[in-house]
Design a protein around this motif. Structure first.
Motif, mmCIF file in Angstrom:
data_model
loop_
_atom_site.group_PDB
_atom_site.id
_atom_site.type_symbol
_atom_site.label_atom_id
_atom_site.label_comp_id
_atom_site.label_asym_id
_atom_site.label_seq_id
_atom_site.Cartn_x
_atom_site.Cartn_y
_atom_site.Cartn_z
ATOM 1 N N PHE A 33 37.867 -48.467 -20.949
ATOM 2 C CA PHE A 33 37.037 -47.718 -21.589
ATOM 3 C C PHE A 33 37.376 -46.773 -22.874
ATOM 4 N N PHE A 34 38.546 -46.216 -22.893
ATOM 5 C CA PHE A 34 38.858 -45.955 -24.248
ATOM 6 C C PHE A 34 38.834 -46.831 -25.394
ATOM 7 N N MET A 35 39.112 -47.956 -25.186
ATOM 8 C CA MET A 35 39.070 -48.954 -26.382
ATOM 9 C C MET A 35 37.650 -49.270 -26.473
ATOM 10 N N THR A 36 36.822 -49.541 -25.511
ATOM 11 C CA THR A 36 35.243 -49.439 -25.801
ATOM 12 C C THR A 36 34.511 -48.226 -26.683
ATOM 13 N N MET A 37 35.241 -47.353 -26.417
ATOM 14 C CA MET A 37 34.487 -45.979 -26.857
ATOM 15 C C MET A 37 35.133 -45.833 -28.330
ATOM 16 N N GLY A 207 34.856 -31.908 -10.720
ATOM 17 C CA GLY A 207 36.188 -32.366 -11.651
ATOM 18 C C GLY A 207 36.394 -31.271 -12.795
ATOM 19 N N GLY A 208 35.043 -30.768 -13.209
ATOM 20 C CA GLY A 208 34.955 -29.689 -14.173
ATOM 21 C C GLY A 208 35.658 -28.398 -13.637
ATOM 22 N N LEU A 209 35.499 -27.953 -12.095
ATOM 23 C CA LEU A 209 35.752 -26.850 -11.672
ATOM 24 C C LEU A 209 37.294 -27.151 -11.576
ATOM 25 N N VAL A 210 37.895 -28.297 -11.095
ATOM 26 C CA VAL A 210 39.482 -28.431 -11.019
ATOM 27 C C VAL A 210 39.938 -28.392 -12.244
ATOM 28 N N VAL A 211 39.449 -28.922 -13.477
ATOM 29 C CA VAL A 211 39.964 -28.653 -14.747
ATOM 30 C C VAL A 211 39.957 -27.256 -15.248
ATOM 31 N N SER A 212 39.011 -26.340 -14.931
ATOM 32 C CA SER A 212 39.155 -25.086 -15.226
ATOM 33 C C SER A 212 40.156 -24.312 -14.356
ATOM 34 N N GLY A 234 41.183 -35.605 -21.370
ATOM 35 C CA GLY A 234 41.745 -36.762 -20.407
ATOM 36 C C GLY A 234 40.921 -36.812 -19.255
ATOM 37 N N ALA A 235 40.424 -35.883 -18.439
ATOM 38 C CA ALA A 235 39.684 -35.607 -17.306
ATOM 39 C C ALA A 235 38.192 -36.147 -17.437
ATOM 40 N N ALA A 236 37.679 -35.717 -18.675
ATOM 41 C CA ALA A 236 36.369 -36.199 -18.865
ATOM 42 C C ALA A 236 36.342 -37.784 -19.065
ATOM 43 N N MET A 237 37.303 -38.381 -19.698
ATOM 44 C CA MET A 237 37.647 -39.635 -20.188
ATOM 45 C C MET A 237 37.433 -40.676 -18.893
ATOM 46 N N MET A 238 38.705 -39.870 -18.029
ATOM 47 C CA MET A 238 38.881 -40.693 -16.635
ATOM 48 C C MET A 238 37.335 -40.752 -15.691
ATOM 49 N N MET A 239 36.646 -39.552 -15.621
ATOM 50 C CA MET A 239 35.485 -39.365 -14.778
ATOM 51 C C MET A 239 34.383 -40.457 -15.574
ATOM 52 N N ALA A 240 34.385 -40.421 -16.758
ATOM 53 C CA ALA A 240 33.471 -41.201 -17.515
ATOM 54 C C ALA A 240 33.767 -42.954 -17.171
#
Length: 282
Positions: A33-37, A207-212, A234-240
């Motif tokens: 996913f990171f490589m595609t982005m 996920g946003g709550l956990v990161v916060s 990292g969390a945003a990329m993983m969830m995406a």
């Protein structure tokens, strides 16, 4: 090719299957996913036509994640060559995927163009990375109107292209017909896709709550700043990545598996087809 109508609860099953498939090969799927982005970001650097090229690559990137998820589900390790799957399955499929990408770029730029009629292009510049989003800009009524118009117009565009890459690749459907079948499948399975969208909204909010919470704990420990920023990205990329991993399951359950002749049209390059649908409750 037959369209399947699935119950609304299937939408939550798609979310769960996407998360489960991602965690079978988390490093590989996150890296893909990171490589595609990254590839799309590099494409934007081409003078004049860069943003259009990046937009045209999105259907191919979506297909790559669908194929990678299918491989992970079948117990195989998705290799980086999956990123080129749209370009390795014969001239006709390559032509069709290029046409699909061009249609997506035209559609998206059309949405941005219509929004520019409201705010003079402010929202389009911010969205495409050509300008920074400031508080003053965000509070501008014209900017907000352009943003909402873009969201409303992007929904049908997204539905048109949701299944289209898979239909072109696995079923050999021509691009325009693929767009038609895609939006029909989404509309006919509206309940499942509504539950699917709400399920992913819940995942992203959780996920946003956990990161916060983690960021707050790091701040208490005096480790905020770069560490918190890295965790958020990292969390945003993983969830995406998990979200894109789940797309193949929506395709799998909305359409019949491709015929043997279609799947093996290019035996040396063709990746595995989507996992077969399983009758009954998921």
């Amino acid at each position: 090719m037959k369209l399947h109508i699935v119950p609304a609860r299937t939408g939550m099953a798609w979310v769960k299957l996407g998360i489960r498939a991602f965690w079978r090969q988390p490093m590989a799927l996150a890296a893909l996913f990171f490589m595609t982005m990254a590839s799309m970001s590099v494409a934007t650097m081409v003078p004049l036509v860069g943003p259009a090229i990046a937009l045209a690559l999105l259907p191919s990137a979506t297909l790559a994640m669908m194929v990678a998820a299918a491989e992970a589900t079948q117990g195989r390790f998705p290799m980086p060559t999956v990123l080129l799957v749209a370009f390795r399955t014969g001239r006709q499929r390559l032509r069709d995927m290029l046409v699909l990408g061009a249609l997506y770029a035209v559609g998206f730029l059309g949405v941005m163009g219509l929004s520019a009629l409201i705010d003079g292009g402010q929202f389009a510049q911010v969205y495409l990375g050509g300008a920074k989003l400031t508080q003053e800009v965000a509070q501008d009524p014209a900017f907000q109107s352009a943003m909402w118009l873009s969201m409303v117009l992007y929904l049908p565009l997204s539905l048109l292209f949701w299944h289209a890459p898979g239909l072109v690749h696995w079923h050999g459907v021509p691009p325009v017909k693929a767009l038609f079948f895609s939006i029909v499948a989404c509309v006919r399975n509206f309940g499942a896709f509504l539950v699917y969208g709400m399920g992913w909204l819940g995942v992203f909010l959780l996920g946003g709550l956990v990161v916060s919470i983690v960021s707050a704990l790091l701040a208490v420990a005096g480790l905020a700043g770069a560490a918190a920023g890295g965790i958020m990205v990292g969390a945003a990329m993983m969830m995406a990545a998990m979200f894109f991993t789940s797309v193949v399951f929506t395709f799998r359950d909305c359409f019949d598996p491709p015929s043997t002749a279609t799947v093996h049209e290019a035996p040396h390059d063709e990746p595995p087809q989507p996992p077969p649908s399983t009758p009954g409750p998921l």
